[in-house]
Design an enzyme around this catalytic site. Structure first.
Site, PDB file in Angstrom:
ATOM      1  N   ASP A 193       0.870  -1.145  -0.039  1.00 21.48           N
ATOM      2  CA  ASP A 193       0.005  -0.131   0.016  1.00 21.48           C
ATOM      3  C   ASP A 193       0.985   1.173  -0.168  1.00 21.48           C
ATOM      4  O   ASP A 193       1.914   1.457   0.802  1.00 21.48           O
ATOM      5  CB  ASP A 193      -0.803   0.015   1.284  1.00 21.48           C
ATOM      6  CG  ASP A 193      -1.926  -1.110   1.190  1.00 21.48           C
ATOM      7  OD1 ASP A 193      -1.492  -2.271   1.043  1.00 21.48           O
ATOM      8  OD2 ASP A 193      -2.701  -0.922   1.826  1.00 21.48           O
ATOM      9  N   HIS A 243      -1.176   4.508  -0.527  1.00 19.59           N
ATOM     10  CA  HIS A 243      -2.195   5.329  -0.083  1.00 19.59           C
ATOM     11  C   HIS A 243      -1.635   6.764  -0.171  1.00 19.59           C
ATOM     12  O   HIS A 243      -2.010   7.738   1.013  1.00 19.59           O
ATOM     13  CB  HIS A 243      -2.390   5.020   1.452  1.00 19.59           C
ATOM     14  CG  HIS A 243      -3.303   3.951   1.696  1.00 19.59           C
ATOM     15  ND1 HIS A 243      -4.617   3.708   0.997  1.00 19.59           N
ATOM     16  CD2 HIS A 243      -2.975   2.557   2.237  1.00 19.59           C
ATOM     17  CE1 HIS A 243      -5.277   2.482   1.265  1.00 19.59           C
ATOM     18  NE2 HIS A 243      -4.204   2.200   2.091  1.00 19.59           N
ATOM     19  N   ASP A 299      -4.052  -0.255  -3.633  1.00 21.25           N
ATOM     20  CA  ASP A 299      -4.209   0.697  -2.685  1.00 21.25           C
ATOM     21  C   ASP A 299      -3.068   1.725  -3.013  1.00 21.25           C
ATOM     22  O   ASP A 299      -2.383   2.125  -2.030  1.00 21.25           O
ATOM     23  CB  ASP A 299      -4.242   0.266  -1.082  1.00 21.25           C
ATOM     24  CG  ASP A 299      -5.352  -0.241  -0.753  1.00 21.25           C
ATOM     25  OD1 ASP A 299      -6.086  -0.677  -1.632  1.00 21.25           O
ATOM     26  OD2 ASP A 299      -5.537  -0.497   0.395  1.00 21.25           O
ATOM     27  N   ASP A 305      -6.133   7.084  -2.096  1.00 24.58           N
ATOM     28  CA  ASP A 305      -6.673   7.622  -0.691  1.00 24.58           C
ATOM     29  C   ASP A 305      -5.914   7.712   0.494  1.00 24.58           C
ATOM     30  O   ASP A 305      -4.849   7.241   0.521  1.00 24.58           O
ATOM     31  CB  ASP A 305      -7.770   6.373  -0.516  1.00 24.58           C
ATOM     32  CG  ASP A 305      -9.064   6.336  -1.459  1.00 24.58           C
ATOM     33  OD1 ASP A 305      -9.356   7.495  -1.629  1.00 24.58           O
ATOM     34  OD2 ASP A 305      -9.652   5.224  -1.520  1.00 24.58           O
ATOM     35  N   HIS A 309      -8.919  -0.296  -2.332  1.00 23.49           N
ATOM     36  CA  HIS A 309      -9.443   1.263  -2.347  1.00 23.49           C
ATOM     37  C   HIS A 309      -9.379   1.656  -3.913  1.00 23.49           C
ATOM     38  O   HIS A 309      -9.460   2.840  -4.203  1.00 23.49           O
ATOM     39  CB  HIS A 309      -8.090   1.942  -1.616  1.00 23.49           C
ATOM     40  CG  HIS A 309      -8.667   2.235  -0.371  1.00 23.49           C
ATOM     41  ND1 HIS A 309      -9.227   3.280   0.261  1.00 23.49           N
ATOM     42  CD2 HIS A 309      -8.280   1.323   0.591  1.00 23.49           C
ATOM     43  CE1 HIS A 309      -9.252   2.771   1.581  1.00 23.49           C
ATOM     44  NE2 HIS A 309      -8.688   1.899   1.508  1.00 23.49           N
ATOM     45  N   HIS A 336      -4.032  -8.423  -3.061  1.00 25.74           N
ATOM     46  CA  HIS A 336      -3.965  -7.339  -2.137  1.00 25.74           C
ATOM     47  C   HIS A 336      -4.218  -7.821  -0.823  1.00 25.74           C
ATOM     48  O   HIS A 336      -3.434  -7.599   0.084  1.00 25.74           O
ATOM     49  CB  HIS A 336      -4.876  -6.327  -2.715  1.00 25.74           C
ATOM     50  CG  HIS A 336      -4.821  -5.120  -1.755  1.00 25.74           C
ATOM     51  ND1 HIS A 336      -3.761  -4.102  -1.579  1.00 25.74           N
ATOM     52  CD2 HIS A 336      -5.859  -4.716  -0.976  1.00 25.74           C
ATOM     53  CE1 HIS A 336      -4.175  -3.486  -0.467  1.00 25.74           C
ATOM     54  NE2 HIS A 336      -5.378  -3.645  -0.209  1.00 25.74           N
ATOM     55  N   ARG A 349     -14.406  -7.339  11.782  1.00 28.61           N
ATOM     56  CA  ARG A 349     -13.831  -5.930  12.039  1.00 28.61           C
ATOM     57  C   ARG A 349     -13.842  -5.114  10.941  1.00 28.61           C
ATOM     58  O   ARG A 349     -14.092  -3.938  10.954  1.00 28.61           O
ATOM     59  CB  ARG A 349     -12.432  -6.153  12.631  1.00 28.61           C
ATOM     60  CG  ARG A 349     -12.139  -6.877  13.853  1.00 28.61           C
ATOM     61  CD  ARG A 349     -10.807  -6.891  14.587  1.00 28.61           C
ATOM     62  NE  ARG A 349     -10.440  -5.218  15.151  1.00 28.61           N
ATOM     63  CZ  ARG A 349      -9.316  -5.003  15.221  1.00 28.61           C
ATOM     64  NH1 ARG A 349      -8.245  -5.472  15.049  1.00 28.61           N
ATOM     65  NH2 ARG A 349      -9.056  -3.740  15.571  1.00 28.61           N
ATOM     66  N   HIS A 396      -2.574  -4.511   2.207  1.00 29.63           N
ATOM     67  CA  HIS A 396      -4.061  -4.537   2.939  1.00 29.63           C
ATOM     68  C   HIS A 396      -3.839  -4.227   4.148  1.00 29.63           C
ATOM     69  O   HIS A 396      -4.700  -3.576   5.030  1.00 29.63           O
ATOM     70  CB  HIS A 396      -4.616  -5.784   2.660  1.00 29.63           C
ATOM     71  CG  HIS A 396      -6.255  -5.445   2.968  1.00 29.63           C
ATOM     72  ND1 HIS A 396      -6.679  -4.436   2.586  1.00 29.63           N
ATOM     73  CD2 HIS A 396      -6.911  -6.132   3.844  1.00 29.63           C
ATOM     74  CE1 HIS A 396      -8.208  -4.518   2.965  1.00 29.63           C
ATOM     75  NE2 HIS A 396      -8.344  -5.750   3.704  1.00 29.63           N
TER      76      HIS A 396
END
Length: 612
Positions: A159, A161, A188, A191, A221, A272, A341, A369
């Site tokens: 990731d 991000h 990802d 975001d 994402h 991912h 969760r 992830h």
């Protein structure tokens, strides 16, 4: 005496370091628990959208969210590069990179230089780049097969991000993608961070230059609905005001064509999220991946109030297969259970991993992830590796990023790093203090948004109405309402006051917080509801706002709000809402700026306000 002093100093040092580590760990637990609870809310939004489709007065206004719009509606499928040049002018005042296709390494270097200097790529070149990227992705299989025999080492990144500095640091340490330097980026890309668009542009540019040497997997994402909640949609709309809608629509299509997984030397599976006990790689390799654009479709399939047709069952299985590989997490216990969760995917144990490995003759699973303090984690007896490449993910200094180097023997070598702008100036205690302060601030906002439920839960233990309960009862009440699985007894001293008898003054949880609101007359229940569901409402209103103007009519606003509260079972007086909505329609034109409206309902930290 000297030895005794040395032992005392050593014990003090160990005690201090242990306390710092404890504070760091519970701070990261707070961040992660809130993140997962937020993702759970996001996936549960699909319930509401289905409810909305069944009850909305004007279904045409919302039906577009269930059927992926044809990109040709906004960006003509047959629009060639020369036609973009004709339709979108690049003024002489633009000093950023000027791309010409097919791209060269000089173009990629120009992009890197521009983004280091915080320049934007012009919208014409962005759209051209996305169209060319889509052409390349369409030709790729669902599962990409690579071999180390063509490259001495393959680098796998997790990731990012939107953290551009991490990508630039990876390229600085490890070299740019090339025929001799193969990369796999495991989803990802966007975001949360502020430079998601720049990361995509760089990765897509290198994909066009080296389509056999840079590989992209889809993450959870790379999704229209996730982007609405976690910032990428806002970033694009802000950076490209005139062409944002075209770019976002084209990106939605590009994301749907991203490959789902990569396999190296027929032994290493890279995807991912993870796997489940029903994961079928042959099925994943054969399905039409571009049909699964957004997680909203999962909700429509799984939760629709309408009866499912037989032909939809196969589609349902497709969505679940993709949901599992994008959202699942490993755990140490055997078995495969729903990932409550996160609200999607599953928890898979070592036995699930072993079963898949045996079926497909694999030896390693690399997934991303999941935030890891050191940037990576090894589980399932070395068979599963989590790689996370976004350093400082929750807060400056919160974690390292990492990437993996795989040689022909498929022995992983981990490279860790941390982008350091401010943390070098801080000592360890200051860094932990910064992380802890930010985590507790987020937790207090979560607590205040559930004030009514928490007050009722506390009251059940306070039989005599004293306003005081035991620490155990306070912790039980907090967990029953918030369900964050946090060490509440340990956190008590940071969140609530205790009297001399060891009892918790439960209302002290709310002393330093209040909710900002535009007019004082509005009933508290409505204010709290707006605060608690602000992110959900922002997504819902953005979906209704098809032209991305930020404005919706008072009728649409009121009807959507009433449907939302009805779906949640919340009792809010219509008069109170009408009064509130009318107060926001400042120019009395029958429309409101819903982003400004929702921004008014956020938790204000009183002590912070006084300091400012």
């Amino acid at each position: 005496t000297v030895i005794r002093a040395a032992i005392l100093i050593q014990n003090w040092y160990r005690f201090t370091m242990a306390r710092l580590e404890m504070r760091r760990r519970y701070s990261l637990s707070i961040f992660q628990s809130i993140e997962y609870a937020d993702e759970q809310d996001q996936l549960q939004l699909s319930n509401f959208f289905t409810f909305m489709l069944d009850h909305y007065t004007h279904p045409d206004s919302v039906s577009h969210i269930f059927t992926s719009p044809s990109v040709s509606q906004v960006v003509d499928e047959g629009l060639c590069l020369t036609e973009f040049e004709r339709k979108i002018d690049v003024p002489d005042s633009y000093y950023g990179p000027r791309l010409s296709f097919p791209l060269t390494i000089e173009d990629a270097n120009a992009l890197l230089h521009a983004f280091r200097n915080e320049q934007l790529l012009h919208a014409r070149y962005v759209l051209q780049l996305l169209c060319e990227t889509r052409k390349v992705l369409k030709e790729m299989p669902n599962i990409t097969h690579l071999s180390t025999s063509y490259s001495k080492e393959i680098t796998v990144c997790g990731d990012l991000h939107g953290n551009l500095d991490d990508l630039l640091l990876i390229f600085y340490k490890n070299g740019l993608p090339s025929e001799q330097n193969c990369y796999v980026f495991n989803g990802d890309f966007v975001d949360r961070g502020k430079n998601s668009m720049e990361i995509l542009i760089i990765l897509f540019a290198f994909l066009l230059i080296y389509p056999n040497d840079l590989h992209l997997n889809r993450g959870n994402h790379e999704d229209y609905m996730m982007n609405l909640r976690y910032g990428f949609t806002k970033e694009v709309s802000k950076k490209y005001k005139d062409h944002g809608k075209q770019i976002l629509c084209l990106l939605r299509d590009v994301f749907s064509w991203l490959p789902l997984a990569t396999i190296i030397d027929s032994k290493v599976l890279i995807l991912h999220g993870g796997i489940s006990d029903t994961t079928d790689l042959d099925f994943l390799n054969a399905l039409e991946r571009n049909k699964v654009r957004d997680h909203i479709h999962v909700g429509v399939i799984l939760f629709s109030l309408k009866s499912l047709a037989v032909q939809m069952l196969r589609s349902s299985f497709c969505y679940l297969q993709i949901l599992d590989i994008l959202w699942s997490d490993p755990r140490s216990q055997n078995g495969c259970t729903p990932n409550k969760r996160r609200g999607g995917g599953c928890y898979f144990g070592p036995d699930v991993t072993a079963k898949l490995f045996e079926r497909y003759n694999l030896k390693m699973l690399i997934r991303s992830h999941e935030f890891k303090p050191e940037g990576y984690e090894i589980s399932h007896d070395g068979k599963v590796i989590t790689i996370f490449s976004a350093s400082n993910y929750y807060e400056e200094g919160s974690n390292r990023g990492a990437y993996i180097k795989l040689n022909p023997e498929l022995i992983p070598r981990f490279v860790q790093y941390r982008v350091s702008k401010y943390t070098r100036r801080q000592n360890l205690q200051e860094r932990v203090g910064t992380i802890e302060s930010s985590a507790l601030k987020s937790l207090r906002e979560k607590i205040y948004a559930h004030r009514s439920e928490l007050t009722s839960a506390f009251a059940q233990y306070d039989l005599n109405g004293t306003g005081k309960i035991s620490v155990n009862d306070w912790a039980a009440a907090m967990e029953s309402v918030l369900q964050l699985e946090l060490p509440w007894r340990m956190l008590r001293s940071q969140l609530a006051q205790m009297n001399a008898d060891g009892e918790v003054d439960f209302m002290s949880c709310f002393y330093d917080l209040k909710i900002g609101q535009p007019i004082k007359e509005v009933q508290p229940a409505l204010v709290e509801t707006l605060c608690r569901y602000r992110k959900d409402l922002e997504i819902i209103f953005n979906v209704i706002d098809k032209d991305h103007s930020g404005l919706i009519s008072l009728e649409e606003f009121s009807q959507t709000w009433r449907l939302f509260t009805s779906h949640l079972g919340i009792d809010v007086y219509d008069e109170s809402l009408d009064k509130l909505v009318l107060s926001i329609d400042y120019n009395k034109d029958g429309h409101i700026d819903f982003n400004e409206f929702l921004e008014a309902f956020h938790v204000v930290h009183r002590l912070e306000k006084k300091a400012n």
